[in-house]
Scaffold this motif. Sequence first.
Motif, mmCIF file in Angstrom:
data_model
loop_
_atom_site.group_PDB
_atom_site.id
_atom_site.type_symbol
_atom_site.label_atom_id
_atom_site.label_comp_id
_atom_site.label_asym_id
_atom_site.label_seq_id
_atom_site.Cartn_x
_atom_site.Cartn_y
_atom_site.Cartn_z
ATOM 1 N N ASP A 262 84.214 58.226 -15.431
ATOM 2 C CA ASP A 262 83.152 57.206 -15.568
ATOM 3 C C ASP A 262 82.782 56.876 -14.088
ATOM 4 O O ASP A 262 83.400 55.978 -13.278
ATOM 5 C CB ASP A 262 83.112 55.911 -16.331
ATOM 6 C CG ASP A 262 81.907 55.008 -16.364
ATOM 7 O OD1 ASP A 262 80.826 55.578 -15.694
ATOM 8 O OD2 ASP A 262 81.872 54.115 -16.985
ATOM 9 N N ARG A 263 81.948 57.514 -13.379
ATOM 10 C CA ARG A 263 81.745 57.470 -11.758
ATOM 11 C C ARG A 263 80.428 57.730 -11.359
ATOM 12 O O ARG A 263 79.462 57.834 -12.310
ATOM 13 C CB ARG A 263 82.455 58.610 -11.187
ATOM 14 C CG ARG A 263 82.111 60.075 -11.547
ATOM 15 C CD ARG A 263 83.138 61.078 -10.896
ATOM 16 N NE ARG A 263 82.797 62.427 -11.626
ATOM 17 C CZ ARG A 263 83.671 63.343 -11.660
ATOM 18 N NH1 ARG A 263 84.592 63.167 -11.062
ATOM 19 N NH2 ARG A 263 83.141 64.487 -12.296
ATOM 20 N N GLU A 264 80.044 57.297 -10.134
ATOM 21 C CA GLU A 264 78.640 57.232 -9.700
ATOM 22 C C GLU A 264 78.472 58.473 -8.685
ATOM 23 O O GLU A 264 79.460 58.776 -7.999
ATOM 24 C CB GLU A 264 78.272 56.090 -8.998
ATOM 25 C CG GLU A 264 78.352 54.930 -10.007
ATOM 26 C CD GLU A 264 77.375 54.889 -11.061
ATOM 27 O OE1 GLU A 264 76.356 55.523 -10.901
ATOM 28 O OE2 GLU A 264 77.752 54.349 -12.160
ATOM 29 N N ARG A 265 77.310 59.193 -8.841
ATOM 30 C CA ARG A 265 77.099 60.200 -8.072
ATOM 31 C C ARG A 265 75.469 60.495 -7.929
ATOM 32 O O ARG A 265 74.902 60.335 -9.144
ATOM 33 C CB ARG A 265 77.666 61.680 -8.517
ATOM 34 C CG ARG A 265 78.088 62.658 -7.605
ATOM 35 C CD ARG A 265 79.305 63.460 -8.187
ATOM 36 N NE ARG A 265 78.507 64.450 -9.471
ATOM 37 C CZ ARG A 265 78.001 65.687 -9.150
ATOM 38 N NH1 ARG A 265 77.878 66.131 -8.012
ATOM 39 N NH2 ARG A 265 77.467 66.333 -10.243
ATOM 40 N N PRO A 266 74.884 60.857 -6.915
ATOM 41 C CA PRO A 266 73.194 60.784 -6.916
ATOM 42 C C PRO A 266 72.942 62.008 -7.768
ATOM 43 O O PRO A 266 73.467 63.058 -7.828
ATOM 44 C CB PRO A 266 73.028 61.221 -5.484
ATOM 45 C CG PRO A 266 74.239 61.588 -4.680
ATOM 46 C CD PRO A 266 75.450 61.153 -5.544
ATOM 47 N N ASP A 267 71.798 61.779 -8.670
ATOM 48 C CA ASP A 267 71.373 62.784 -9.681
ATOM 49 C C ASP A 267 70.410 63.638 -8.977
ATOM 50 O O ASP A 267 70.106 63.763 -7.882
ATOM 51 C CB ASP A 267 70.840 62.383 -11.012
ATOM 52 C CG ASP A 267 69.352 61.611 -10.959
ATOM 53 O OD1 ASP A 267 69.265 60.814 -9.700
ATOM 54 O OD2 ASP A 267 68.806 62.081 -11.581
ATOM 55 N N TYR A 268 69.980 64.781 -9.908
ATOM 56 C CA TYR A 268 69.192 65.678 -9.337
ATOM 57 C C TYR A 268 67.953 65.559 -8.725
ATOM 58 O O TYR A 268 67.430 65.529 -7.679
ATOM 59 C CB TYR A 268 69.266 67.054 -10.233
ATOM 60 C CG TYR A 268 68.503 67.903 -9.859
ATOM 61 C CD1 TYR A 268 68.686 69.184 -9.101
ATOM 62 C CD2 TYR A 268 66.679 68.114 -10.151
ATOM 63 C CE1 TYR A 268 68.046 70.095 -8.650
ATOM 64 C CE2 TYR A 268 66.189 69.341 -9.884
ATOM 65 C CZ TYR A 268 66.720 70.210 -8.928
ATOM 66 O OH TYR A 268 65.985 71.294 -8.629
ATOM 67 N N SER A 269 67.425 64.570 -9.302
ATOM 68 C CA SER A 269 65.963 64.334 -8.930
ATOM 69 C C SER A 269 66.061 63.142 -7.531
ATOM 70 O O SER A 269 65.354 63.491 -6.624
ATOM 71 C CB SER A 269 65.193 63.259 -10.077
ATOM 72 O OG SER A 269 65.779 62.520 -10.492
ATOM 73 N N GLU A 270 67.040 62.479 -7.603
ATOM 74 C CA GLU A 270 67.297 61.635 -6.018
ATOM 75 C C GLU A 270 67.445 62.612 -5.171
ATOM 76 O O GLU A 270 66.890 62.532 -4.143
ATOM 77 C CB GLU A 270 68.646 60.891 -6.389
ATOM 78 C CG GLU A 270 68.462 59.392 -6.991
ATOM 79 C CD GLU A 270 69.856 58.720 -7.024
ATOM 80 O OE1 GLU A 270 70.303 58.511 -5.804
ATOM 81 O OE2 GLU A 270 70.063 58.349 -7.866
#
Lengths: 293, 82
Positions: A262-270
Amino acid sequence: MSTLEVLPQEVTNPVEPFLRTERIPHIWCPGCGIGTTVNSFARALLETRMDLDKVVVVSGIGCTGRVAGYVELDSFHTTHGRAIPFATGLKLANPSLTVVVYSGDGDLSAIGGNHLIHAARRNIDIKVICVNNFIYAMTGGQSGPTTPLTATTSTSPYGAYEPSFNLPQLADAAGAVYVARWTAFHVRQMTRSMSEVLKKKGFCFIETLSPCPTLYERRNKLGEGLDTMRHYKEKSKVRNGAPTSEVALGMRDDIIVGKFVDRERPDYSELLHHQMITQLGDKYVEAPACSCG
Amino acid sequence: MAKGRVAIVAERCKGCGFCVEFCPTKVLALSSTYNSKGYHPPEIIALDKCSGCDLCGMYCPDFAIYGWKVTDEKPNKAVAAR
């Protein structure tokens, strides 16, 4: 015994508003766990109070591929293995949608394996629920990429000898931001995981093990669906945060379940918007929101 | 006095036995009667033990059973998002 005799008029099944009840009873065999996972998914939608006009279910082909036809949502029954490409298109065209890909292990990891890893790599904001019954069930129980070693199937009558995929590890390595595994026995945990991914941004992957009494259990002399559910109860070990390299499944080994990543990463649209703004500056005009929603 | 109630839609049942096996208070048993598809739906054998936890409803793959708590006179009717 008629339905009206036992069904009180004033109470309804809480999941019924999420189902196309005119199509039920569904095609899944007695003892199959796919219905249980759909039940958990409906309860997750109920818990999270999602706007149902903004939730889309995309399914591929196979037993689990039928889910799209039973949920009372906008849904898409796509070509074999291509649920994720259709879902990617939906999400990019109308970013306000919550796109759920609900499909089986054969559809997602075999014919659609390439799409799975690349959607995870790009971190496209879709939620993948993969029901793993270890074989291609709808086409007659052939062995697939998740069939554990030594399992007997219709195309491996002397036992499967190919190494199998460890799906949580695959999704984790490819870059998914949320990876969990549960079984059809873990209904509450599965509902909680599904609620979490509906609220999480990015590529989320939940693997759910399900009995296939007609093809997998019968050929391997493992009893009925209920016996497999008992097996899940006995052999499952909850290890939240376990390294995904340690959660591979064997034929009758312990089953490690839990929320692994469970982590955070910028998604494709960002990333896309960032790139456009960096390159074009003031000339970049964001596409208007889709009015078709 | 039972804390909960359970309703069975016999015609949807496929007799998998998940509800019978996983009911924490053992309220249910598979009956000997048939529905029109030839399956044995469950029957209530100990209603007074029912806690209304709805675990049977969560396990049911066919959406054929559900439980609810009876704390007050009127059972809580589930309200969906639409």
